[in-house]
Design a protein around this motif. Sequence first.
Motif, PDB file in Angstrom:
ATOM      1  N   TYR A  11       7.074   3.951  -0.499  1.00  0.00           N
ATOM      2  CA  TYR A  11       7.500   5.184  -1.161  1.00  0.00           C
ATOM      3  C   TYR A  11       7.524   4.943  -2.673  1.00  0.00           C
ATOM      4  O   TYR A  11       7.842   3.842  -3.132  1.00  0.00           O
ATOM      5  N   ARG A  12       7.246   6.000  -3.431  1.00  0.00           N
ATOM      6  CA  ARG A  12       7.405   5.923  -4.882  1.00  0.00           C
ATOM      7  C   ARG A  12       8.495   6.911  -5.309  1.00  0.00           C
ATOM      8  O   ARG A  12       8.447   8.100  -4.966  1.00  0.00           O
ATOM      9  N   PHE A  13       9.462   6.382  -6.058  1.00  0.00           N
ATOM     10  CA  PHE A  13      10.614   7.165  -6.487  1.00  0.00           C
ATOM     11  C   PHE A  13      10.581   7.359  -7.998  1.00  0.00           C
ATOM     12  O   PHE A  13      10.215   6.451  -8.746  1.00  0.00           O
ATOM     13  N   VAL A  14      11.007   8.537  -8.429  1.00  0.00           N
ATOM     14  CA  VAL A  14      11.040   8.823  -9.863  1.00  0.00           C
ATOM     15  C   VAL A  14      12.352   8.365 -10.495  1.00  0.00           C
ATOM     16  O   VAL A  14      12.449   8.268 -11.726  1.00  0.00           O
ATOM     17  N   GLN A  15      13.337   8.081  -9.668  1.00  0.00           N
ATOM     18  CA  GLN A  15      14.643   7.636 -10.148  1.00  0.00           C
ATOM     19  C   GLN A  15      15.320   6.859  -9.027  1.00  0.00           C
ATOM     20  O   GLN A  15      14.909   6.952  -7.873  1.00  0.00           O
ATOM     21  N   PRO A  16      16.341   6.044  -9.303  1.00  0.00           N
ATOM     22  CA  PRO A  16      17.070   5.370  -8.225  1.00  0.00           C
ATOM     23  C   PRO A  16      17.589   6.390  -7.213  1.00  0.00           C
ATOM     24  O   PRO A  16      18.158   7.411  -7.598  1.00  0.00           O
ATOM     25  N   LEU A  67       7.833   1.896  -7.055  1.00  0.00           N
ATOM     26  CA  LEU A  67       7.335   1.700  -5.692  1.00  0.00           C
ATOM     27  C   LEU A  67       8.292   0.823  -4.899  1.00  0.00           C
ATOM     28  O   LEU A  67       8.717  -0.239  -5.372  1.00  0.00           O
ATOM     29  N   LEU A  68       8.627   1.266  -3.698  1.00  0.00           N
ATOM     30  CA  LEU A  68       9.440   0.476  -2.773  1.00  0.00           C
ATOM     31  C   LEU A  68       8.676   0.349  -1.461  1.00  0.00           C
ATOM     32  O   LEU A  68       8.287   1.353  -0.861  1.00  0.00           O
ATOM     33  N   VAL A 202      -7.692   4.566  21.006  1.00  0.00           N
ATOM     34  CA  VAL A 202      -7.939   5.831  20.316  1.00  0.00           C
ATOM     35  C   VAL A 202      -8.390   5.533  18.890  1.00  0.00           C
ATOM     36  O   VAL A 202      -7.791   4.701  18.201  1.00  0.00           O
ATOM     37  N   ASP A 203      -9.422   6.195  18.453  1.00  0.00           N
ATOM     38  CA  ASP A 203      -9.953   5.979  17.101  1.00  0.00           C
ATOM     39  C   ASP A 203      -9.175   6.852  16.113  1.00  0.00           C
ATOM     40  O   ASP A 203      -9.663   7.875  15.621  1.00  0.00           O
ATOM     41  N   ALA A 204      -7.928   6.446  15.869  1.00  0.00           N
ATOM     42  CA  ALA A 204      -7.057   7.175  14.943  1.00  0.00           C
ATOM     43  C   ALA A 204      -6.020   6.196  14.433  1.00  0.00           C
ATOM     44  O   ALA A 204      -5.702   5.201  15.100  1.00  0.00           O
ATOM     45  N   PRO A 205      -5.470   6.434  13.251  1.00  0.00           N
ATOM     46  CA  PRO A 205      -4.438   5.532  12.726  1.00  0.00           C
ATOM     47  C   PRO A 205      -3.244   5.465  13.670  1.00  0.00           C
ATOM     48  O   PRO A 205      -2.849   6.477  14.269  1.00  0.00           O
ATOM     49  N   MET A 206      -2.658   4.258  13.806  1.00  0.00           N
ATOM     50  CA  MET A 206      -1.487   4.097  14.644  1.00  0.00           C
ATOM     51  C   MET A 206      -0.299   4.795  13.983  1.00  0.00           C
ATOM     52  O   MET A 206      -0.179   4.848  12.771  1.00  0.00           O
ATOM     53  N   ASP A 207       0.574   5.354  14.799  1.00  0.00           N
ATOM     54  CA  ASP A 207       1.762   6.053  14.318  1.00  0.00           C
ATOM     55  C   ASP A 207       2.901   5.762  15.276  1.00  0.00           C
ATOM     56  O   ASP A 207       2.681   5.229  16.384  1.00  0.00           O
ATOM     57  N   PHE A 208       4.113   6.063  14.891  1.00  0.00           N
ATOM     58  CA  PHE A 208       5.191   6.067  15.860  1.00  0.00           C
ATOM     59  C   PHE A 208       4.925   7.198  16.856  1.00  0.00           C
ATOM     60  O   PHE A 208       4.291   8.206  16.524  1.00  0.00           O
ATOM     61  N   SER A 209       5.431   7.033  18.066  1.00  0.00           N
ATOM     62  CA  SER A 209       5.192   8.017  19.119  1.00  0.00           C
ATOM     63  C   SER A 209       6.497   8.700  19.496  1.00  0.00           C
ATOM     64  O   SER A 209       7.591   8.183  19.243  1.00  0.00           O
ATOM     65  N   ALA A 210       6.390   9.874  20.108  1.00  0.00           N
ATOM     66  CA  ALA A 210       7.563  10.610  20.603  1.00  0.00           C
ATOM     67  C   ALA A 210       7.394  10.894  22.086  1.00  0.00           C
ATOM     68  O   ALA A 210       6.299  11.253  22.536  1.00  0.00           O
ATOM     69  N   TRP A 211       8.453  10.714  22.833  1.00  0.00           N
ATOM     70  CA  TRP A 211       8.495  11.073  24.241  1.00  0.00           C
ATOM     71  C   TRP A 211       9.897  11.565  24.544  1.00  0.00           C
ATOM     72  O   TRP A 211      10.669  11.848  23.623  1.00  0.00           O
ATOM     73  N   GLU A 258       3.431   6.809  -0.146  1.00  0.00           N
ATOM     74  CA  GLU A 258       2.133   6.300  -0.607  1.00  0.00           C
ATOM     75  C   GLU A 258       1.398   5.477   0.446  1.00  0.00           C
ATOM     76  O   GLU A 258       0.176   5.353   0.381  1.00  0.00           O
ATOM     77  N   ARG A 259       2.109   4.908   1.389  1.00  0.00           N
ATOM     78  CA  ARG A 259       1.448   4.109   2.425  1.00  0.00           C
ATOM     79  C   ARG A 259       2.276   4.161   3.701  1.00  0.00           C
ATOM     80  O   ARG A 259       3.506   4.103   3.656  1.00  0.00           O
TER      81      ARG A 259
END
Length: 283
Positions: A11-16, A67-68, A202-211, A258-259
Amino acid sequence: MLIRLGFEIAYRFVQPTPMVVMLDIHGSRSGDVVASVPLHTDPAVPLRRYRDEFGNTCVRLHAPAGLLVLAADAVVRDSGQPDRQQPDAMQVPVEALPEDTLVFLRGSRYCETDALMQYAWDHFGHVPAGWARVQAICDHVHAAIEFGYPHADATRGAARALEEGRGVCRDFAHAAIALCRCMNIPARYCTGYLGDIGVPPVDAPMDFSAWFEVWLDGDWYTFDARHNVPRIGRVLVARGRDAADVAISSTFGPNTLERFEIHTWEAGPESLDLGSGPLRCVA
């Protein structure tokens, strides 16, 4: 079976900015963790853990401006068995439900039972109560919603997901949970890791899943309306009424993601050596 899993999120932060993140493996699976590099940040900041009302592990931190990066890596031992099936499991009458399940009968932010009550009874009132009814709900949601990452919308609830007929895994879960609750079946939202184990990749970026999980015959059982088949290798991170209760991060100020990289795959014994930090899959 060993499962290698982890993440690197920036993540990018503009302030603390104060943050609360929910990224630790759930306490119910802590005994299965055989190696780990726990959650850490770059730059390093103090981390303070606490448990929320659903038993999830939350971490408080104060992000500096700039950036954090948050990262973790682990190897988890898993049974390698698919989701438990109990087709004769019966629905428990509301008056006999344990008190701690009742919160999972009520409507919530993304599971609008009031808007879907008539819809639920029209579609599932004739289906035998219990496992068959939950499976009928999963079949219906699986057919009614088209999955696609471009369909993601953090403001969409169960009713709109069914109306629009599109969504991501959280929308499948919200729709099924709401319909179960309308039929007096306690249902709770789950998020965690689910790799392509035992299924074609699966040809897709890995993500967290929900069930989701439902209370039948005195126990919680796992269902997944998106995939709608028993899966291998779920590793729980958090549970709640819906996605609002298990947000991976809550930031109290402006920021930019950002990532976002998640990894989870079946691993060999060599993965027990995690080195000095999270590693990337290069296979």
